[in-house]
Structure formats: structure tokens, C-alpha cells
Enzyme design. Structure first.
Site, PDB file in Angstrom:
ATOM      1  N   SER A 171       2.453 -10.920  16.395  1.00 59.25           N
ATOM      2  CA  SER A 171       2.339 -12.276  16.959  1.00 59.25           C
ATOM      3  C   SER A 171       3.404 -12.647  17.790  1.00 59.25           C
ATOM      4  O   SER A 171       3.407 -13.329  18.805  1.00 59.25           O
ATOM      5  CB  SER A 171       2.327 -13.335  15.765  1.00 59.25           C
ATOM      6  OG  SER A 171       3.654 -13.273  14.891  1.00 59.25           O
ATOM      7  N   ALA A 231      -2.302 -10.236   3.182  1.00 59.79           N
ATOM      8  CA  ALA A 231      -2.619  -9.106   3.668  1.00 59.79           C
ATOM      9  C   ALA A 231      -4.064  -9.045   4.757  1.00 59.79           C
ATOM     10  O   ALA A 231      -5.082  -9.778   4.048  1.00 59.79           O
ATOM     11  CB  ALA A 231      -2.992  -8.026   2.429  1.00 59.79           C
ATOM     12  N   ARG A 282       0.739  -1.242  -0.018  1.00 57.88           N
ATOM     13  CA  ARG A 282       0.136   0.051  -0.134  1.00 57.88           C
ATOM     14  C   ARG A 282       0.687   1.289   0.106  1.00 57.88           C
ATOM     15  O   ARG A 282       0.495   2.304  -0.652  1.00 57.88           O
ATOM     16  CB  ARG A 282      -0.908   0.056   1.192  1.00 57.88           C
ATOM     17  CG  ARG A 282      -2.190  -0.744   0.997  1.00 57.88           C
ATOM     18  CD  ARG A 282      -3.176  -0.454   2.221  1.00 57.88           C
ATOM     19  NE  ARG A 282      -2.548  -0.877   3.525  1.00 57.88           N
ATOM     20  CZ  ARG A 282      -3.176  -0.701   4.741  1.00 57.88           C
ATOM     21  NH1 ARG A 282      -4.408   0.057   4.489  1.00 57.88           N
ATOM     22  NH2 ARG A 282      -2.503  -0.744   5.679  1.00 57.88           N
ATOM     23  N   LYS A 293     -11.467 -12.157  10.371  1.00 57.35           N
ATOM     24  CA  LYS A 293     -10.913 -13.383   9.599  1.00 57.35           C
ATOM     25  C   LYS A 293     -12.034 -14.397   9.518  1.00 57.35           C
ATOM     26  O   LYS A 293     -12.113 -14.832   8.185  1.00 57.35           O
ATOM     27  CB  LYS A 293      -9.848 -13.955  10.785  1.00 57.35           C
ATOM     28  CG  LYS A 293      -8.375 -13.476  10.537  1.00 57.35           C
ATOM     29  CD  LYS A 293      -7.810 -13.711   9.058  1.00 57.35           C
ATOM     30  CE  LYS A 293      -6.500 -13.497   9.020  1.00 57.35           C
ATOM     31  NZ  LYS A 293      -6.171 -13.390   7.703  1.00 57.35           N
ATOM     32  N   TYR A 335     -10.845  -8.841  15.449  1.00 61.96           N
ATOM     33  CA  TYR A 335      -9.753  -9.468  14.542  1.00 61.96           C
ATOM     34  C   TYR A 335     -10.723 -11.044  14.310  1.00 61.96           C
ATOM     35  O   TYR A 335     -10.341 -11.518  13.046  1.00 61.96           O
ATOM     36  CB  TYR A 335      -8.615 -10.037  15.194  1.00 61.96           C
ATOM     37  CG  TYR A 335      -7.500 -10.668  14.568  1.00 61.96           C
ATOM     38  CD1 TYR A 335      -6.901 -10.114  13.221  1.00 61.96           C
ATOM     39  CD2 TYR A 335      -7.297 -11.947  14.774  1.00 61.96           C
ATOM     40  CE1 TYR A 335      -5.947 -10.719  12.319  1.00 61.96           C
ATOM     41  CE2 TYR A 335      -6.319 -12.725  13.994  1.00 61.96           C
ATOM     42  CZ  TYR A 335      -5.741 -12.043  12.953  1.00 61.96           C
ATOM     43  OH  TYR A 335      -4.803 -12.938  12.163  1.00 61.96           O
ATOM     44  N   LEU A 346      -6.551  -2.878  -1.213  1.00 56.28           N
ATOM     45  CA  LEU A 346      -7.545  -3.748  -1.232  1.00 56.28           C
ATOM     46  C   LEU A 346      -8.838  -3.226  -1.456  1.00 56.28           C
ATOM     47  O   LEU A 346      -9.965  -3.578  -1.780  1.00 56.28           O
ATOM     48  CB  LEU A 346      -7.615  -4.790  -0.073  1.00 56.28           C
ATOM     49  CG  LEU A 346      -6.640  -5.693   0.039  1.00 56.28           C
ATOM     50  CD1 LEU A 346      -6.365  -6.196   1.427  1.00 56.28           C
ATOM     51  CD2 LEU A 346      -6.907  -6.761  -1.219  1.00 56.28           C
TER      52      LEU A 346
END
Length: 354
Positions: A224, A94, A49, A186, A182, A74
Site C-alpha cells: 500500500s 491475512a 506461516r 476480496k 485482488y 489458512l
């Protein structure tokens, strides 16, 4: 019998170097996947991006004339048309890493409109570009263990957790546990992706990633890794996420960055790959994880976690992936060692430990 022209054409096809597109190339998995693909001799179309963010990575990715960068968003329909043009496959890595939002009067409408709808639109824009390309043979979608639960409908632990143990969307909306935004993004984007793929004849496979550790190429420490090391750093937000995962799954499941990238490539190229695949090298209970972290990084500040019961944690099964022939290179000790070593080198952890 094949004619000489057909034989020559077949040989040319076998000798042709495949081209793969990687979305989210500046993220943790995306940046390492670009590196891995280049290391293995493939041509890569990496989408970003913000071109400025790629300058740092260009110095870390293998110098190669097989890499092309594309600015793509996107949210802009048609933005990915050029990036996927001529590609054999697309890795859709992404994703938004937004775990929560500030409370407001109508939080559900806000999340649906500003996060979920936006994420789904982006996924569908990419798949539409793949459809237009006529060259893309398969799309590998990066999913998350957040879409999976180790508890059944009665709230009891399952002995084995596989790809069918999906978290119910209604339950996520109702409970709004830590990381719920989140989880929903997902769950619903993956669901929309498979629906669109099935309706339009796109070969789509998803990789359900567990907590990823090991070295990293990104300018910032990946989320993470911050989650994995939160017992050491004491970060309340990331430790809350780690605890929520443990509560939902009965343990923490881990995978090394090299193995998760190898799994993406393996599933891209395996003829029999279909549906969803959990990618988990090993899983261990929170007290064991904290113990392993303490052995690797001795500190009086490391968060202690009590062993609440003698429950044998549910097995987070990677059997479906292993049955295709995939093998993991790294175990839990390797993952923790390399994660801490990388963070010491980066300066995220102090060298002066007790």
C-alpha cells in the site's frame, strides 16, 4: 439481587484481560495491530506461516509475556484451532496481495481455482476454528476499498460513497481492470465469510480499508505504501494500481496505520457494531495527492498528473464508523509526511532530493 458469588464472578470477568488472535501477523496491518494490542495491555495470539519471518518483528514488538506465536496455514483445515482456542475475538487480517497474473489460455479458470477458491477456503477454515473454540465472540474481517465503486450502474459518479456501493463481481470479471485479481479475491472471500457467519451464528464485522500509509514494522516496504508513493518512485505496476483506484473512485482515499488498527479494535469491542464499515480519514484527487507528495519530497522525477476536469470528487464516507463514535487522529498531510519519513529512514527513498 445478585448474590456475593455472582458479584465476585462479574468483577473477575471485568478484570480479566481479553485475548485476541491476529492472522497475518507479519503483514503491514497485522504486525502493527499486534503491536497496538500489546501496547494497550491485551493478550495476543499471532499467527504466522513462516516462523523465520517473525524473528525480525519480535525485536520490534513490545517485549511481553502476553504474546504467543502460532504457526498456521489458512489452507490447512484445523491449523488455526490452537491459535483461536481461548480467544475472545479474532482479527482476520491475512490476505493474498496478488494483483494480477500472467496471461494464459484460460486465465479465468486459473484465477478461480488457484486464487479465489484458495482464499475462500482459507477464510472458511479460520471461521470453522472460531466456531469450534466456543470462546470467540466476534470476528473482525479486514476488507478493502477495492470492493467499493463510486460509480452507479449507469457509470455516473455518486456524490457520496458508502458501504452499500459494492463493486459487481460480474463487472470485475468482464473488465479485468488493473488489480482485478485482488478485487475478486476480496469481494468473494468477504461474501463467503458473511454467508458462513450468518448461517452459523458468528458475529462478523468487516473493516473496509482504504490506502494505508504511515510508519511500518515489516521487513519489506508494504504494497500500500508502494502504491501511495508510486508517483515518486515511478513504479509502473503500483502507479497503474493508484490510477485504477482514482478512475474507479474519483479520488484516492487514505488512512493512517494507527487509525486503521484503532478502527479494528474499536469495532471488535463496540457492542452495536455490525456489517461493513468504510475506514477513510480523508480522500483527495490525484493531482492534489501528487502536489502534497511533491511538497514533502521535492524531486524533478515526480510524476505529473493533469487535472482532467473540475469534478468535485465523490465523498468516500466514513459516516457509519464515525456515528458509532470513532474519531481519526491523522489527516492526509500527516499520513504523507510520516510515510515519506519512514521510507527515507528505511532507504526506500533517497535522502538526496532536489
Amino acid at each position: 439481587m445478585e448474590s456475593q458469588e455472582e458479584i465476585l464472578e462479574g468483577n473477575r470477568e471485568r478484570e480479566r484481560v481479553p485475548t485476541y488472535c491476529v492472522t497475518g501477523a507479519t503483514g503491514y496491518i497485522g504486525s502493527w495491530l499486534v503491536k497496538t494490542l500489546l501496547d494497550r495491555g491485551y493478550k495476543v495470539h499471532a499467527t504466522i506461516r513462516d516462523p523465520a519471518k517473525s524473528l525480525y518483528l519480535l525485536s520490534l514488538w513490545p517485549s511481553s509475556n502476553r504474546l504467543r506465536l502460532f504457526r498456521a496455514d489458512l489452507q490447512e483445515e484445523g491449523s488455526f484451532d490452537e491459535a483461536v482456542k481461548g480467544c475472545d475475538g479474532v482479527f482476520h487480517v491475512a490476505a493474498s496481495m496478488k494483483f494480477s497474473v500472467l496471461a494464459n489460455e484460460d486465465i479465468e479458470t486459473y484465477v478461480q481455482t488457484n486464487i479465489i477458491d484458495v482464499t475462500i477456503k482459507g477464510t472458511l477454515n479460520l471461521l470453522k476454528a472460531c466456531l469450534k473454540s466456543k470462546s470467540v465472540k466476534r470476528v473482525v474481517f479486514t476488507s478493502s476499498i477495492s470492493t467499493i465503486t463510486a460509480k452507479d450502474n449507469s457509470g455516473n459518479w455518486r456524490p457520496v460513497v458508502d458501504e452499500s456501493c459494492q463493486t459487481h463481481v460480474d463487472h470485475v470479471w468482464k473488465t479485468k481492470a488493473i488489480g482485478w485479481v485482488y478485487v475478486l479475491s476480496k469481494l468473494l472471500s468477504e461474501e463467503a465469510a458473511f454467508k458462513f457467519a450468518n448461517e452459523n451464528g458468528i458475529d462478523l464485522v468487516s473493516v473496509i480499508t482504504t490506502t494505508v500509509g504511515g510508519p511500518f514494522l515489516t521487513f519489506d516496504v508494504p504494497s500500500s505504501i508502494r502504491v501511495l508513493l508510486s508517483p515518486i518512485t515511478g513504479d509502473p505496476e503500483f502507479f497503474g494500481i493508484l490510477s485504477a483506484v482514482n478512475t474507479r473512485m474519483g479520488s484516492i482515499s487514505l488512512v493512517h496505520i494507527e487509525d486503521i488498527c484503532s478502527a479494528h479494535m474499536f469495532l471488535m469491542e463496540h457492542a452495536k457494531a455490525e456489517g461493513r464499515y468504510i475506514c477513510c480519514a480523508q480522500n483527495c484527487k490525484m493531482p492534489k495527492l501528487v502536489e502534497l507528495l511533491a511538497e514533502e519530497y521535492s524531486s524533478s522525477h515526480i510524476r505529473s498528473v493533469e487535472n482532467e476536469n473540475d469534478l468535485v470528487p465523490p465523498e468516500i464516507s466514513s459516516k457509519k464508523l464515525r456515528n458509532l463514535g470513532f474519531n481519526y487522529k491523522y489527516g492526509v498531510e500527516d499520513i504523507i509526511h510520516q510515510t515519506i519519513t519512514s521510507c527515507l529512514d528505511y532507504g526506500f527513498l533517497s535522502q538526496n532530493v532536489e
